[in-house]
Design a protein around this motif. Sequence first.
Motif, PDB file in Angstrom:
ATOM      1  N   MET A   1      50.376  47.258 146.350  1.00  0.00           N
ATOM      2  CA  MET A   1      51.058  47.090 145.091  1.00  0.00           C
ATOM      3  C   MET A   1      52.503  47.565 145.279  1.00  0.00           C
ATOM      4  N   ILE A   2      53.405  46.871 144.646  1.00  0.00           N
ATOM      5  CA  ILE A   2      54.823  47.234 144.682  1.00  0.00           C
ATOM      6  C   ILE A   2      55.218  47.742 143.294  1.00  0.00           C
ATOM      7  N   ILE A   3      55.875  48.888 143.265  1.00  0.00           N
ATOM      8  CA  ILE A   3      56.404  49.408 141.998  1.00  0.00           C
ATOM      9  C   ILE A   3      57.890  49.686 142.184  1.00  0.00           C
ATOM     10  N   ARG A   5      61.287  51.744 142.084  1.00  0.00           N
ATOM     11  CA  ARG A   5      61.689  53.144 142.248  1.00  0.00           C
ATOM     12  C   ARG A   5      62.122  53.744 140.913  1.00  0.00           C
ATOM     13  N   ILE A   6      62.801  52.987 140.071  1.00  0.00           N
ATOM     14  CA  ILE A   6      63.303  53.516 138.806  1.00  0.00           C
ATOM     15  C   ILE A   6      62.159  54.006 137.919  1.00  0.00           C
ATOM     16  N   VAL A   7      61.012  53.369 137.996  1.00  0.00           N
ATOM     17  CA  VAL A   7      59.857  53.804 137.209  1.00  0.00           C
ATOM     18  C   VAL A   7      59.394  55.175 137.691  1.00  0.00           C
ATOM     19  N   VAL A   8      59.302  55.340 139.003  1.00  0.00           N
ATOM     20  CA  VAL A   8      58.881  56.615 139.574  1.00  0.00           C
ATOM     21  C   VAL A   8      59.894  57.703 139.232  1.00  0.00           C
ATOM     22  N   VAL A   9      61.163  57.393 139.364  1.00  0.00           N
ATOM     23  CA  VAL A   9      62.216  58.371 139.070  1.00  0.00           C
ATOM     24  C   VAL A   9      62.174  58.780 137.596  1.00  0.00           C
ATOM     25  N   THR A  10      61.955  57.831 136.717  1.00  0.00           N
ATOM     26  CA  THR A  10      61.885  58.134 135.285  1.00  0.00           C
ATOM     27  C   THR A  10      60.745  59.093 134.980  1.00  0.00           C
ATOM     28  N   VAL A  11      59.583  58.839 135.548  1.00  0.00           N
ATOM     29  CA  VAL A  11      58.430  59.722 135.347  1.00  0.00           C
ATOM     30  C   VAL A  11      58.730  61.110 135.889  1.00  0.00           C
ATOM     31  N   LEU A  12      59.308  61.176 137.075  1.00  0.00           N
ATOM     32  CA  LEU A  12      59.605  62.476 137.679  1.00  0.00           C
ATOM     33  C   LEU A  12      60.679  63.235 136.917  1.00  0.00           C
ATOM     34  N   ARG A  13      61.655  62.556 136.379  1.00  0.00           N
ATOM     35  CA  ARG A  13      62.709  63.254 135.628  1.00  0.00           C
ATOM     36  C   ARG A  13      62.134  63.984 134.422  1.00  0.00           C
ATOM     37  N   GLU A  14      61.042  63.468 133.876  1.00  0.00           N
ATOM     38  CA  GLU A  14      60.400  64.124 132.744  1.00  0.00           C
ATOM     39  C   GLU A  14      59.727  65.430 133.167  1.00  0.00           C
ATOM     40  N   HIS A  30      62.094  48.983 145.877  1.00  0.00           N
ATOM     41  CA  HIS A  30      60.732  48.505 145.657  1.00  0.00           C
ATOM     42  C   HIS A  30      59.805  49.330 146.544  1.00  0.00           C
ATOM     43  N   ILE A  31      58.955  50.140 145.953  1.00  0.00           N
ATOM     44  CA  ILE A  31      58.081  51.049 146.690  1.00  0.00           C
ATOM     45  C   ILE A  31      56.738  50.371 146.919  1.00  0.00           C
ATOM     46  N   ASP A  32      56.360  50.244 148.181  1.00  0.00           N
ATOM     47  CA  ASP A  32      55.055  49.712 148.553  1.00  0.00           C
ATOM     48  C   ASP A  32      54.077  50.886 148.528  1.00  0.00           C
ATOM     49  N   THR A  33      53.119  50.831 147.622  1.00  0.00           N
ATOM     50  CA  THR A  33      52.212  51.971 147.450  1.00  0.00           C
ATOM     51  C   THR A  33      51.335  52.208 148.670  1.00  0.00           C
ATOM     52  N   SER A  34      51.067  51.180 149.453  1.00  0.00           N
ATOM     53  CA  SER A  34      50.267  51.399 150.661  1.00  0.00           C
ATOM     54  C   SER A  34      51.085  52.123 151.728  1.00  0.00           C
ATOM     55  N   GLU A  35      52.368  51.876 151.764  1.00  0.00           N
ATOM     56  CA  GLU A  35      53.243  52.521 152.748  1.00  0.00           C
ATOM     57  C   GLU A  35      53.641  53.929 152.315  1.00  0.00           C
TER      58      GLU A  35
END
Length: 56
Positions: A1-3, A5-14, A30-35
Motif C-alpha cells: 500500500m502507498i500512503i 508522507r503528508i498524511v503521516v506527518v500530519t498525524v505525527l504533528r498531533e 509516497h511511502i510504500d508500507t511494505s518498504e
Amino acid sequence: MIIFRIVVVTVLRERQHVRAAFVERELPEHIDTSEHGGLLAMLHLEPAASARRASL
C-alpha cells in the motif's frame, strides 16, 4: 500500500512534533508500507488508519 508522507506527518504533528520533522526530511513523498513498515510500526502508525484519514 502507498500512503502520502503528508498524511503521516500530519498525524505525527498531533503527537510527536520532533518525529514529524524527521519523517518529513527522510521519507519519500509516497511511502510504500511494505518498504517502510518497520519505521511506521516504530512510530506507532497503522497504515490502514492513515489511508482512511487521507480519504476524509
